[in-house]
Structures are given as structure tokens and as C-alpha cells.
Write a protein that holds these residues in place. Structure first.
Motif, mmCIF file in Angstrom:
data_model
loop_
_atom_site.group_PDB
_atom_site.id
_atom_site.type_symbol
_atom_site.label_atom_id
_atom_site.label_comp_id
_atom_site.label_asym_id
_atom_site.label_seq_id
_atom_site.Cartn_x
_atom_site.Cartn_y
_atom_site.Cartn_z
ATOM 1 N N VAL A 1 82.377 -18.416 71.375
ATOM 2 C CA VAL A 1 81.580 -19.514 71.946
ATOM 3 C C VAL A 1 80.204 -19.569 71.291
ATOM 4 C CG1 VAL A 1 80.375 -20.266 74.038
ATOM 5 C CG2 VAL A 1 82.777 -19.622 74.162
ATOM 6 N N LEU A 2 79.604 -18.401 71.083
ATOM 7 C CA LEU A 2 78.273 -18.353 70.475
ATOM 8 C C LEU A 2 78.302 -18.933 69.067
ATOM 9 C CD1 LEU A 2 75.532 -17.320 71.451
ATOM 10 C CD2 LEU A 2 75.960 -15.202 70.234
ATOM 11 N N GLY A 3 79.326 -18.579 68.292
ATOM 12 C CA GLY A 3 79.460 -19.140 66.944
ATOM 13 C C GLY A 3 79.665 -20.643 66.974
ATOM 14 N N LEU A 4 80.432 -21.121 67.956
ATOM 15 C CA LEU A 4 80.705 -22.554 68.091
ATOM 16 C C LEU A 4 79.439 -23.336 68.446
ATOM 17 C CD1 LEU A 4 83.160 -24.493 67.970
ATOM 18 C CD2 LEU A 4 83.438 -24.139 70.429
ATOM 19 N N ILE A 5 78.588 -22.739 69.292
ATOM 20 C CA ILE A 5 77.347 -23.413 69.712
ATOM 21 C C ILE A 5 76.317 -23.418 68.584
ATOM 22 C CG2 ILE A 5 75.370 -23.327 71.287
ATOM 23 C CD1 ILE A 5 77.181 -21.818 73.253
ATOM 24 N N LEU A 6 76.118 -22.252 67.988
ATOM 25 C CA LEU A 6 75.006 -22.094 67.050
ATOM 26 C C LEU A 6 75.356 -22.484 65.625
ATOM 27 C CD1 LEU A 6 73.513 -18.707 68.306
ATOM 28 C CD2 LEU A 6 72.753 -21.013 68.830
ATOM 29 N N GLY A 7 76.650 -22.603 65.304
ATOM 30 C CA GLY A 7 77.053 -22.952 63.949
ATOM 31 C C GLY A 7 76.390 -24.214 63.412
ATOM 32 N N PRO A 8 76.444 -25.341 64.155
ATOM 33 C CA PRO A 8 75.797 -26.570 63.653
ATOM 34 C C PRO A 8 74.297 -26.428 63.464
ATOM 35 C CG PRO A 8 77.333 -27.072 65.430
ATOM 36 C CD PRO A 8 77.189 -25.581 65.389
ATOM 37 N N ILE A 9 73.629 -25.666 64.348
ATOM 38 C CA ILE A 9 72.172 -25.489 64.240
ATOM 39 C C ILE A 9 71.837 -24.660 63.007
ATOM 40 C CG2 ILE A 9 70.120 -24.551 65.399
ATOM 41 C CD1 ILE A 9 71.563 -25.048 68.050
ATOM 42 N N VAL A 10 72.616 -23.601 62.755
ATOM 43 C CA VAL A 10 72.406 -22.766 61.561
ATOM 44 C C VAL A 10 72.592 -23.601 60.300
ATOM 45 C CG1 VAL A 10 73.355 -20.856 60.213
ATOM 46 C CG2 VAL A 10 73.049 -20.591 62.679
ATOM 47 N N GLU A 11 73.684 -24.373 60.259
ATOM 48 C CA GLU A 11 73.997 -25.157 59.071
ATOM 49 C C GLU A 11 72.941 -26.222 58.799
ATOM 50 O OE1 GLU A 11 77.818 -27.538 57.152
ATOM 51 O OE2 GLU A 11 77.739 -27.164 59.311
ATOM 52 N N LEU A 12 72.562 -26.961 59.861
ATOM 53 C CA LEU A 12 71.577 -28.029 59.696
ATOM 54 C C LEU A 12 70.209 -27.469 59.326
ATOM 55 C CD1 LEU A 12 71.034 -31.072 59.904
ATOM 56 C CD2 LEU A 12 70.493 -30.731 62.321
ATOM 57 N N GLY A 13 69.796 -26.389 60.027
ATOM 58 C CA GLY A 13 68.490 -25.784 59.737
ATOM 59 C C GLY A 13 68.424 -25.240 58.322
ATOM 60 N N PHE A 14 69.497 -24.564 57.890
ATOM 61 C CA PHE A 14 69.519 -23.981 56.546
ATOM 62 C C PHE A 14 69.484 -25.082 55.478
ATOM 63 C CE2 PHE A 14 71.764 -22.075 52.873
ATOM 64 C CZ PHE A 14 70.943 -20.978 52.667
ATOM 65 N N GLY A 15 70.317 -26.119 55.675
ATOM 66 C CA GLY A 15 70.378 -27.202 54.690
ATOM 67 C C GLY A 15 69.066 -27.953 54.566
ATOM 68 N N GLN A 16 68.469 -28.305 55.708
ATOM 69 C CA GLN A 16 67.207 -29.049 55.687
ATOM 70 C C GLN A 16 66.070 -28.202 55.128
ATOM 71 O OE1 GLN A 16 66.758 -30.465 59.727
ATOM 72 N NE2 GLN A 16 67.816 -32.382 59.270
ATOM 73 N N ALA A 17 66.092 -26.885 55.428
ATOM 74 C CA ALA A 17 65.045 -25.997 54.913
ATOM 75 C C ALA A 17 65.104 -25.916 53.386
ATOM 76 C CB ALA A 17 65.189 -24.609 55.523
ATOM 77 N N LEU A 18 66.326 -25.823 52.845
ATOM 78 C CA LEU A 18 66.464 -25.764 51.385
ATOM 79 C C LEU A 18 66.065 -27.086 50.727
ATOM 80 C CD1 LEU A 18 69.749 -23.711 50.809
ATOM 81 C CD2 LEU A 18 67.383 -22.944 50.692
ATOM 82 N N ILE A 19 66.317 -28.188 51.412
ATOM 83 C CA ILE A 19 65.869 -29.486 50.887
ATOM 84 C C ILE A 19 64.339 -29.530 50.848
ATOM 85 C CG2 ILE A 19 65.745 -31.967 51.395
ATOM 86 C CD1 ILE A 19 68.612 -31.734 52.516
ATOM 87 N N MET A 20 63.711 -29.005 51.919
ATOM 88 C CA MET A 20 62.248 -28.978 51.981
ATOM 89 C C MET A 20 61.652 -28.142 50.849
ATOM 90 S SD MET A 20 61.667 -28.411 56.072
ATOM 91 C CE MET A 20 59.973 -27.892 55.846
ATOM 92 N N SER A 21 62.338 -27.047 50.490
ATOM 93 C CA SER A 21 61.786 -26.109 49.510
ATOM 94 C C SER A 21 62.357 -26.310 48.115
ATOM 95 C CB SER A 21 62.063 -24.676 49.962
ATOM 96 O OG SER A 21 63.463 -24.426 49.977
ATOM 97 N N ALA A 22 63.068 -27.428 47.914
ATOM 98 C CA ALA A 22 63.705 -27.711 46.615
ATOM 99 C C ALA A 22 64.671 -26.600 46.204
ATOM 100 C CB ALA A 22 62.651 -27.917 45.533
ATOM 101 N N GLY A 23 65.364 -26.029 47.192
ATOM 102 C CA GLY A 23 66.390 -25.042 46.912
ATOM 103 C C GLY A 23 65.938 -23.599 46.935
ATOM 104 N N SER A 24 64.663 -23.339 47.231
ATOM 105 C CA SER A 24 64.156 -21.963 47.224
ATOM 106 C C SER A 24 64.331 -21.312 48.592
ATOM 107 C CB SER A 24 62.676 -21.946 46.847
ATOM 108 O OG SER A 24 62.142 -20.644 47.030
ATOM 109 N N PRO A 25 65.035 -20.165 48.668
ATOM 110 C CA PRO A 25 65.204 -19.478 49.956
ATOM 111 C C PRO A 25 63.937 -18.767 50.429
ATOM 112 C CG PRO A 25 66.207 -18.201 48.190
ATOM 113 C CD PRO A 25 65.742 -19.478 47.575
ATOM 114 N N MET A 26 62.904 -18.736 49.574
ATOM 115 C CA MET A 26 61.656 -18.046 49.937
ATOM 116 C C MET A 26 60.948 -18.729 51.099
ATOM 117 S SD MET A 26 61.514 -15.378 48.226
ATOM 118 C CE MET A 26 59.863 -14.884 48.729
ATOM 119 N N ILE A 27 61.351 -19.962 51.435
ATOM 120 C CA ILE A 27 60.702 -20.677 52.533
ATOM 121 C C ILE A 27 60.840 -19.917 53.849
ATOM 122 C CG2 ILE A 27 62.746 -22.082 53.077
ATOM 123 C CD1 ILE A 27 60.809 -24.391 53.704
#
Length: 478
Positions: free
Chosen positions: A434-460
Motif C-alpha cells: 500500500v505504501l508503495g502504491l501511495i507514494l510511487g506517483p509522488i516519488v516519480e513526479l517529484g524526481f522527474g520535475q526536479a531533474l527538469i529544474m536542474s537540467a538533469g543534474s541529481p545534485m539538486i
């Protein structure tokens, strides 16, 4: 604020306002206790009803439903291992084992007090610090949401009772299932197999009802009663006090719930799981969690009710709802011609502070009702399973269907229930899934948008101060 306080109190003394708070709280408790019928649904259905009411009466009614609904979810979660609301899922981990030990009434008492203090704490924060806290919540961007979701996923370690490998596999399965539907970044459809009902992903509530309710029905078929001897009699439960040592757990849960509640999109479910995780990690008797430890109930219930006031902070000050219930409440404000923002605290100050104070009254009402009725709720556990199983089944089907008026959700609920039963028998953790089902979309969206903000750099993730602060706080609790 002080100039509006007395007019707000005066407005609250109107019998119509007091009646609306009481009626809303009672309706909220009933709706919250019924699997699938969430506070969001109840508030949304009330919006047209409140159109013809004075603003404060309508808002007090919806506020009462919100507060009562958050508490009500604990009742079925504790007594039947069937969470009435998603936020009460973590409550079942220790609440239901307490019920099977004949301590269902005590678990309800703990849940009632924890919910009360969580609600009071968050309402005080809303009353005294709304503008400042709203500005703080705006500093959370995609990187911070990603880190927050990862912190929630770390709860998988503490939710796993047996094999850690099986627990991690369960969490991974939840994350895989969370990828079904539209990709949040690119918009492509994934793993939907051309089923229109899966375009928005797996509906969470039917999956939750199936995993916790249907699988429990299959388990109950092997027994005649949930508990053979209800050792907590009605008289003893009435005299029972809150178990000692729960103060720090409730305080910590209230703080977590208020902070997480302020963050748009985070919600009470995440708050409850994070609070449960922190309570278990910081406890000296962590091995007893999942086996009937009252601290587990206190942690999750104080956090999910702490979200009530927390979610209203960005809503009233900035017009940004903290969760789906707050979004429905925003509809109630707009239908009355009230625009969230500074004007609510100046031009409509008496009404706004009256609404906030009404939440205090709603918390007191569900405290009294909860403590008085807890002994009678507990008697449900002595009902023969031959009567209880059909009742749970009917509620599960109605709850799954009522969300979207869609039979697909009912079949999905049954499928998840059967899978959940065999997963539990195989030693896998449905809580981690259940925890994976709830948090999966938030992890994916947050990670994707963060990388867009940083032009692909995980250092953000290592450069943002709040990300570092969240990770540091997480380790300090551990």
C-alpha cells in the motif's frame, strides 16, 4: 486577530452554527467509519447543500465533517482491520491486533485521545501561525516532495514483520503497480492494456479496501468470532484512562501531521505512515509494533488528525489546498463568494476565525462521542463472524462502487483482496505494498520535475537546504 476574536465567539453561539458543527461531526464519524466513504466525498456532496446557508453555518458544517471523518476512519480500522479512510490504514497495524487481544475498546480510547490532541494542535497552529507557516510551505518544491516521499518509503523497513526481503519485494510491487496509467511527465499511457478505467492509474481506495477488507473476510472464515472473550467490558472501558507514556508519541505525531498537512498534495495518509515509522524507530519496544502496541495507534491517529488544521493553513492564506478534502472545502468557500487570501483574515475576519474556532468545538464533540461510544463500538468484535462477514462484504462493495459509480472498481477490489490474502499467507507485507502504491506517483513526479529544474543534474537533491534538513531530521528521529 484579537479584534475579530470576540465577534467570532459571538457568531459561534448561534444555535444554528452549534447544531451544524455537531451534525457535521456526527455525519463525519459515520462516513469515516464506513469503508470507501471518505471525508472528501462527504464535503463535496455538502457543497450544494450549503449554498443557501449563511457562510459560517455552511463552513462549520463542512469543518465538522472533515474533523469527524478523519477520526471515524479509525473505528473500522481498529475493530475490523478495514480502514474507513486511507489515512487510517496505518492505524490497523496495531489497532486490530489489540482488538484480537480483547483490547478493542482501549485501542479506540487511544485513537480518540490521539485524534483529539492532533486536531487541537493543528488548529492552534492554524489560529496563531497561519500566514508564517503558509510561506514556509511554499518553499517546498519537487525535490523536497521527492525526499519526503522517500522518507515515507523508508517506513517499509519498519512495517515488515518477518522477512525483510519479502517486505522490500512487497514495497517494490506497490511501486510497480503505481506506474500503471499516464506518465506524469510525458503523458504516455503505461501498462493500461487499453482499459479506460486504468488511464488515471489504479484507483487507490478500492485497492485499499481489497487488501485490508476482503483479505480479512477470507481470514475470518476460519474463526467464529474476532475475539472469543471481550476482556474489556463496557464498564472497564468507561473507566479506562489513556495508557501511560503516549504523550511524546502524540506530540510528535501532531507536529508531523501539521507540517505534512501544509504541503499541497502530501495528505494525511503519508503523515500517518511517516509518524508511525518515527514512533517505531524511536521506541525502545519497537519489536512490539504490529503486535498491538498502543503507540502505533497513537502515532498514526495524531498525525492524520494533525493534517486537518495543517491542510487549511495554505488554503485560507494562499488559496492552495493541502489535500483533497481541503480542495473540496475551497469549493465551499468559493460558492459563498469568499476568495482565500488576506481578505479572509481582514474583511471577513470574524467569519474566518469563527470557522477556525468551530474546529476546536468539532474536536471536543468527537472526543466526547468517541469516549462515550467506544465501549459499544467494541461490542462489534463479539458479533458472530457469520453475521459480520456479510456486513463487511456489503460495506466493501458499496464503498468501492460509490467512489466512481463504477463496477470496475468492485472487481478490482475483489482482485486485490484475493491477492492480499495469498500475500499475507506467504509472509509478504500488504502494508508495504500500500505504501508503495501511495507514494510511487509522488516519488516519480517529484524526481522527474526536479531533474527538469536542474537540467538533469541529481545534485539538486544535495544542494537544496530543505532537502538536507528533511534528511537530517529523519536521522535524528531514527
Amino acid at each position: 486577530m484579537t479584534e475579530f476574536f470576540l465577534p467570532a465567539l459571538s457568531a459561534l453561539m448561534d444555535p444554528a452554527v452549534l447544531f451544524s458543527i455537531t451534525a457535521g461531526t456526527i455525519v463525519g464519524i459515520i462516513v469515516g467509519a464506513m469503508p470507501g466513504l471518505t471525508a472528501t466525498m462527504a464535503v463535496a456532496l455538502l457543497i450544494p447543500v450549503t449554498f443557501g446557508m449563511p457562510p459560517l453555518v455552511g463552513l462549520a458544517l463542512m469543518g465538522g465533517v472533515y474533523s469527524g471523518g478523519m477520526y471515524g476512519g479509525a473505528i473500522s480500522s481498529i475493530l475490523l482491520s478495514t480502514p474507513g479512510t486511507p489515512a487510517a490504514a496505518a492505524t490497523a497495524f496495531d489497532g486490530y491486533p489489540m482488538t484480537k487481544q480483547g483490547k478493542g475498546g482501549t485501542a479506540l480510547t487511544v485513537a480518540t485521545w490521539a485524534s483529539f490532541w492532533g486536531g487541537i494542535f493543528s488548529t492552534v497552529a492554524l489560529l496563531l501561525m497561519a500566514p508564517a507557516l503558509a510561506k514556509f510551505s511554499l518553499r517546498f518544491g519537487p525535490p523536497e516532495y521527492f525526499v519526503l516521499a522517500i522518507m515515507g518509503l523508508s517506513s517499509i523497513v519498519t512495517l515488515t514483520k518477518g522477512s525483510m526481503v519479502k517486505g522490500l519485494m512487497s514495497g517494490f510491487l506497490g511501486l510497480v503497480l503505481a506506474t500503471i496509467g499516464m506518465d506524469p511527465i510525458s503523458g504516455y499511457m503505461r501498462f493500461t492494456f487499453n482499459v479506460v478505467d486504468l488511464y488515471d492509474g489504479i484507483p487507490f481506495m478500492p485497492a485499499l479496501i481489497g487488501l485490508f477488507s476482503v483479505s480479512q473476510i477470507l481470514d475470518l472464515t476460519a474463526e467464529t468470532h474476532i475475539v472469543e472473550d471481550l476482556s474489556d467490558t463496557i464498564a472497564s472501558i468507561k473507566r479506562s484512562k489513556l495508557p501511560k507514556g503516549l504523550g511524546p508519541t502524540i506530540t510528535k505525531g501532531s507536529i508531523i501531521g501539521t507540517i505534512v498537512g501544509m504541503l499541497p498534495g502530501a495528505g494525511a495518509t503519508i503523515a500517518a505512515f511517516i509518524s508511525y515509522n518515527f514512533a517505531k524507530q524511536s521506541s525502545k519496544d519497537s519489536d512490539t509494533f504490529g503486535k498491538g502496541n498502543p503507540k502505533g495507534v497513537a502515532a498514526s491517529e495524531s498525525a492524520n488528525n494533525g493534517c486537518v488544521g495543517g491542510s487549511l493553513i495554505p488554503l485560507l492564506t494562499l488559496g492552495i489546498p493541502g489535500n483533497s478534502v481541503a480542495a473540496a472545502l475551497m469549493g465551499g468557500l468559493l460558492i459563498q463568494g469568499l476568495i482565500p487570501g488576506p481578505e479572509l483574515f481582514s474583511k471577513y475576519g470574524a467569519m474566518t476565525y469563527g470557522f477556525i474556532i468551530s474546529l476546536f468545538i468539532a474536536n471536543i464533540i468527537f472526543l466526547v462521542l468517541g469516549l462515550y461510544l467506544a465501549p459499544y463500538f467494541a461490542k462489534v468484535t463479539s458479533t458472530p463472524n457469520a453475521l459480520l462477514i456479510p456486513g463487511i462484504a456489503i460495506l466493501s462493495v458499496i464503498g468501492s462502487y460509490a467512489i466512481n459509480n463504477n463496477m470496475f472498481d468492485v472487481w478490482l477490489m475483489i482482485g486485490f483482496g484475493i491477492c492480499g490474502y495469498f500475500l499475507e499467507k506467504g509472509g509478504f507485507s500488504t502494508g508495504a505494498l500500500v505504501l508503495g502504491l501511495i507514494l510511487g506517483p509522488i516519488v516519480e513526479l517529484g524526481f522527474g520535475q526536479a531533474l527538469i529544474m536542474s537540467a538533469g543534474s541529481p545534485m539538486i537533491f544535495f544542494e537544496r537546504p530543505l532537502c538536507i534538513l528533511l534528511v537530517g531530521d529523519h536521522h535524528s528521529f531514527s
